[in-house]
Motif scaffolding. Structure first.
Motif, PDB file in Angstrom:
ATOM      1  N   LEU A 165     -16.850 -25.099  14.951  1.00 40.57           N
ATOM      2  CA  LEU A 165     -15.989 -24.764  16.079  1.00 40.57           C
ATOM      3  C   LEU A 165     -15.446 -23.351  15.934  1.00 40.57           C
ATOM      4  CD1 LEU A 165     -13.878 -28.011  16.688  1.00 40.57           C
ATOM      5  CD2 LEU A 165     -16.034 -27.309  17.739  1.00 40.57           C
ATOM      6  N   PHE A 223     -19.028 -37.277  24.155  1.00 37.87           N
ATOM      7  CA  PHE A 223     -20.237 -36.603  23.687  1.00 37.87           C
ATOM      8  C   PHE A 223     -21.480 -37.202  24.359  1.00 37.87           C
ATOM      9  CE2 PHE A 223     -17.870 -35.216  19.730  1.00 37.87           C
ATOM     10  CZ  PHE A 223     -18.008 -33.860  19.973  1.00 37.87           C
ATOM     11  N   SER A 242     -22.004 -38.022  18.312  1.00 43.01           N
ATOM     12  CA  SER A 242     -21.017 -37.141  17.696  1.00 43.01           C
ATOM     13  C   SER A 242     -21.442 -35.701  17.978  1.00 43.01           C
ATOM     14  CB  SER A 242     -20.933 -37.384  16.190  1.00 43.01           C
ATOM     15  OG  SER A 242     -22.147 -37.008  15.553  1.00 43.01           O
ATOM     16  N   PHE A 243     -20.685 -34.750  17.466  1.00 42.70           N
ATOM     17  CA  PHE A 243     -20.982 -33.332  17.687  1.00 42.70           C
ATOM     18  C   PHE A 243     -22.365 -32.961  17.162  1.00 42.70           C
ATOM     19  CE2 PHE A 243     -20.870 -28.884  16.259  1.00 42.70           C
ATOM     20  CZ  PHE A 243     -20.521 -28.256  17.444  1.00 42.70           C
ATOM     21  N   GLN A 258     -18.405 -29.728  24.829  1.00 36.11           N
ATOM     22  CA  GLN A 258     -18.489 -30.196  23.443  1.00 36.11           C
ATOM     23  C   GLN A 258     -17.346 -29.620  22.612  1.00 36.11           C
ATOM     24  OE1 GLN A 258     -22.468 -28.901  22.505  1.00 36.11           O
ATOM     25  NE2 GLN A 258     -23.370 -30.896  22.949  1.00 36.11           N
ATOM     26  N   THR A 294     -14.189 -31.577  23.507  1.00 35.04           N
ATOM     27  CA  THR A 294     -14.232 -32.908  22.897  1.00 35.04           C
ATOM     28  C   THR A 294     -13.995 -32.825  21.396  1.00 35.04           C
ATOM     29  OG1 THR A 294     -15.789 -33.667  24.607  1.00 35.04           O
ATOM     30  CG2 THR A 294     -15.644 -34.986  22.601  1.00 35.04           C
ATOM     31  N   SER A 295     -14.555 -31.813  20.759  1.00 37.48           N
ATOM     32  CA  SER A 295     -14.388 -31.643  19.312  1.00 37.48           C
ATOM     33  C   SER A 295     -12.935 -31.341  18.959  1.00 37.48           C
ATOM     34  CB  SER A 295     -15.290 -30.517  18.808  1.00 37.48           C
ATOM     35  OG  SER A 295     -16.657 -30.828  19.003  1.00 37.48           O
ATOM     36  N   ALA A 350     -12.771 -26.806  10.812  1.00 33.75           N
ATOM     37  CA  ALA A 350     -13.992 -27.060  11.585  1.00 33.75           C
ATOM     38  C   ALA A 350     -14.805 -25.776  11.712  1.00 33.75           C
ATOM     39  CB  ALA A 350     -13.629 -27.623  12.963  1.00 33.75           C
TER      40      ALA A 350
END
Length: 212
Positions: free
Chosen positions: A43, A122, A167-168, A101, A104-105, A40
């Motif tokens: 992230l 989200f 979503s992100f 965020q 959550t991701s 990711a």
């Protein structure tokens, strides 16, 4: 690339020896970091630039069930309630949104929560930012332009936010509608006709949400 991100993360950590000691006794954290840097990129970039988030990751609550909207709203409201400086409110909201965020991701990356719960989370984060920033932006805006006779303005959520499937990387798709009397002007130091008034307010709201 992974080693580069991890090296950048370590470089920005305060106290290199402590972080290695921490990772040696918490191998799951090391595995999580490697998963983030490997799978990711956004992230990983966020983590490398905000190393203090590691304290958040070490908290047991980080892995617990993602909070409902009411809990999120109470949390953000408490964080900004004593901030009288407008820029401080935006900074606090931005940090709060990014942290939630990120959490959550990670839940998505590691499968800690279901896809439905991820989308809901989200969406909740976005809605709470809207709920909390809207009155703050209006107060800041009206300090110069005043208020205007009518029922005021409200937001209609569209797209992924409207269906609560964010979503992100989802954009906020919103419409601002307002109700005023014909020919109304604002009563502030700078008096504006209704159309210009709400056009500028919409721009101010978008700017605030972009910062957040």
């Amino acid at each position: 690339e992974v080693l580069f991100q991890f090296d950048r993360f370590l470089f920005k950590m305060v106290g290199g020896v402590q972080i290695f000691s921490l990772l040696s006794v918490n191998p799951k954290i090391l595995h999580l970091l490697m998963d983030i840097f490997t799978s990711a990129r956004p992230l990983g970039d966020y983590l490398s630039n905000n190393t203090s988030i590691l304290e958040y990751v070490l908290n047991r609550d980080f892995y617990a069930q993602l909070p409902e909207k009411s809990i999120l709203k109470l949390d953000l409201s408490e964080k900004i309630q004593d901030s009288y400086n407008y820029e401080d409110v935006l900074d606090i909201t931005r940090s709060w949104a990014k942290e939630n965020q990120f959490r959550t991701s990670v839940h998505l990356l590691k499968g800690f929560s279901s896809i439905d719960d991820i989308a809901k989370s989200f969406s909740n984060i976005a809605e709470v930012c809207l709920d909390c920033l809207f009155p703050k932006v209006y107060d800041h805006f009206s300090s110069r332009y005043g208020s205007i006779v009518g029922l005021g303005a409200t937001i209609i959520s569209m797209g992924k936010l409207g269906s609560r499937e964010m979503s992100f990387s989802s954009d906020l798709d919103i419409i601002l509608i307002y109700d005023v009397k014909d020919g109304a002007y604002s009563d502030g130091r700078v008096k504006l006709p209704a159309k210009v008034y709400f056009s500028r307010f919409t721009q101010a709201l978008i700017s605030a949400l972009t910062v957040a």
